[in-house]
Design a protein around this motif. Structure first.
Motif, PDB file in Angstrom:
ATOM      1  N   THR A   1       0.820  -1.214   0.000  1.00  0.00           N
ATOM      2  CA  THR A   1       0.000   0.000   0.000  1.00  0.00           C
ATOM      3  C   THR A   1       0.854   1.264   0.000  1.00  0.00           C
ATOM      4  O   THR A   1       0.624   2.191  -0.786  1.00  0.00           O
ATOM      5  CB  THR A   1      -0.929   0.010   1.227  1.00  0.00           C
ATOM      6  N   ILE A   2       1.852   1.305   0.877  1.00  0.00           N
ATOM      7  CA  ILE A   2       2.715   2.476   0.979  1.00  0.00           C
ATOM      8  C   ILE A   2       3.448   2.729  -0.341  1.00  0.00           C
ATOM      9  O   ILE A   2       3.510   3.865  -0.836  1.00  0.00           O
ATOM     10  CB  ILE A   2       3.717   2.302   2.133  1.00  0.00           C
ATOM     11  N   SER A   3       3.985   1.658  -0.941  1.00  0.00           N
ATOM     12  CA  SER A   3       4.757   1.808  -2.188  1.00  0.00           C
ATOM     13  C   SER A   3       3.871   2.235  -3.353  1.00  0.00           C
ATOM     14  O   SER A   3       4.198   3.172  -4.096  1.00  0.00           O
ATOM     15  CB  SER A   3       5.454   0.485  -2.532  1.00  0.00           C
ATOM     16  N   VAL A   4       2.737   1.566  -3.535  1.00  0.00           N
ATOM     17  CA  VAL A   4       1.875   1.837  -4.685  1.00  0.00           C
ATOM     18  C   VAL A   4       1.289   3.245  -4.619  1.00  0.00           C
ATOM     19  O   VAL A   4       1.315   3.995  -5.617  1.00  0.00           O
ATOM     20  CB  VAL A   4       0.748   0.791  -4.783  1.00  0.00           C
ATOM     21  N   LEU A   5       0.771   3.639  -3.474  1.00  0.00           N
ATOM     22  CA  LEU A   5       0.159   4.966  -3.374  1.00  0.00           C
ATOM     23  C   LEU A   5       1.201   6.076  -3.462  1.00  0.00           C
ATOM     24  O   LEU A   5       0.938   7.148  -4.032  1.00  0.00           O
ATOM     25  CB  LEU A   5      -0.643   5.077  -2.080  1.00  0.00           C
ATOM     26  N   SER A   6       2.376   5.843  -2.921  1.00  0.00           N
ATOM     27  CA  SER A   6       3.439   6.849  -3.018  1.00  0.00           C
ATOM     28  C   SER A   6       3.873   7.033  -4.464  1.00  0.00           C
ATOM     29  O   SER A   6       4.045   8.167  -4.945  1.00  0.00           O
ATOM     30  CB  SER A   6       4.642   6.438  -2.164  1.00  0.00           C
TER      31      SER A   6
END
Length: 409
Positions: free
Chosen positions: A302-307
């Motif tokens: 989640t952190i990687s994709v949204l960032s």
């Protein structure tokens, strides 16, 4: 009535939960005003969240107190697998985001009201350390699982030299709390029916369509981690077909975690799964609560994709070394994510800061996360929690293979 209850209990819990999901979804479309149905979900999750901190504290403390010098423990292996799995998930998300770049309309996303994001990795680590030394009673009341684990370890080690009567009392308390949890879990089909009703009646069919491309990328990464990366990790350790164990963990743990949207609330379910697999309670009573705190592959995704969605939206160029740093940062940040619903979203600004993205823009990405959170957070938690049980079993089965014991899969 007794015959009905016995017949009901004879049906597989997973089947009962699936029935609750279907019925809850149908009622969400046809009976939107029947709010009492949604109350069942709130009561179920509330009961699990209330008892989980007490369960974690006494199970970990009791397990460590009962541990004898020279007794084998596989915690080093489990922790290593947790860290590898979380980093691998973040790396998969980064690679997928470059292969399938997604942009979003940030202007349409409202920033999360009252949300406060960490200012940097130093602040995250500071918060973790402060949580470790937080008041033990306050940690239980506030469901601060890092503090609960830390103090359970301290008291457990201190009680190793205690009398057999004291250790027996701790064991009896742990058993009593565990039995209370089993009673709560027996109501899971009704609670999950209420949770599904709340989601569908509030958002309608839009929960399956809004922000489709971003959601598809997130879910695609999580499915890839669950069905490719995790099985690969298991295979490299036990040297046999990993999928029977993978599917059992997804079925028995992932489904309930998907509905409760809380790794912490799903701890009792994972404990029961480990017991059914025949694992050593001294090991899994520590590794499962620990996994709910540091094994956060879904959060890393989640952190990687949204960032990176924010990066692509703003047209920022990212080189390979920076992308690798993001994978590591996502893994570290994910380990600090809360074990409750939506815990990973407020760490997105931390990852965005790596690319010089302003906090205002980053918080709009957090708003996007809340919009798609009905599905995203459920899948994230399902991956996180099922992987806790999967890797706990993998570490022990690896030892069994060395000893020539037959695996129950």
């Amino acid at each position: 009535m007794k015959a009905i209850v016995e017949k009901w209990n004879s049906i597989s819990l997973v089947k009962r939960i699936l029935c609750g999901l279907v019925i809850g979804a149908i009622l969400g479309f046809v009976a939107k005003e029947a709010t009492v149905i949604g109350l069942l979900g709130e009561l179920f999750v509330g009961a699990l969240k209330a008892v989980a901190p007490i369960l974690v504290f006494f199970l970990v403390m009791g397990a460590l107190a009962q541990h004898k010098d020279g007794q084998k423990s596989n915690m080093g292996t489990v922790i290593g697998l947790y860290l590898i799995a979380t980093f691998s998930a973040g790396l998969v998300a980064v690679i997928a985001s470059f292969i399938f770049p997604v942009t979003v309309n940030l202007g349409a996303a409202a920033a999360a009201d009252g949300a406060s994001a960490p200012g940097g990795i130093g602040e995250v680590l500071k918060t973790l350390l402060l949580n470790v030394v937080s008041n033990p009673v306050g940690s239980i009341v506030d469901a601060n699982y890092i503090g609960i684990l830390a103090w359970a370890v301290v008291f457990g080690l201190a009680l190793r030299k205690s009398s057999d009567k004291t250790k027996s009392l701790l064991s009896d308390i742990s058993d009593a709390v565990t039995q209370a949890v089993r009673w709560v879990i027996s109501f899971a089909p009704f609670g999950i029916m209420g949770l599904m009703y709340n989601s569908v009646s509030t958002s309608g069919a839009s929960i399956f369509s809004d922000y489709g491309k971003l959601l598809a990328l997130l879910l695609g990464c999580m499915v890839f981690v669950a069905l490719v990366i995790n099985p690969l990790i298991v295979f490299l350790n036990i040297k046999q077909n990993p999928y029977p164990l993978v599917f059992k963990c997804l079925k028995d743990s992932g489904i309930t975690a998907f509905c409760t949207r809380s790794s912490a609330a799903n701890i009792p379910v994972n404990m029961e799964l480990c017991k059914n697999l025949g694992l050593n309670e001294d090991n899994y009573s520590v590794s499962i609560p620990l996994g709910a705190t540091i094994n956060m592959g879904g959060a890393a995704v989640t952190i990687s994709v949204l960032s990176l969605a924010a990066v692509h939206t703003l047209g920022i160029k990212v080189d390979i070394p920076t992308a690798l740093i993001l994978s590591l940062l996502s893994a570290v940040s994910a380990c600090g994510a809360s074990g409750v619903a939506g815990g990973s979203l407020l760490l997105i600004p931390l990852a965005c800061s790596l690319f010089g993205i302003s906090n205002d823009i980053a918080m709009q990405m957090v708003g996007v996360g809340f919009i798609i959170g009905v599905i995203q957070d459920s899948c994230e938690t399902g991956l996180n929690s099922s992987t806790d049980a999967l890797l706990t079993a993998t570490a022990e089965f690896k030892q069994w293979k060395k000893e020539g014991r037959k695996l129950p899969i």
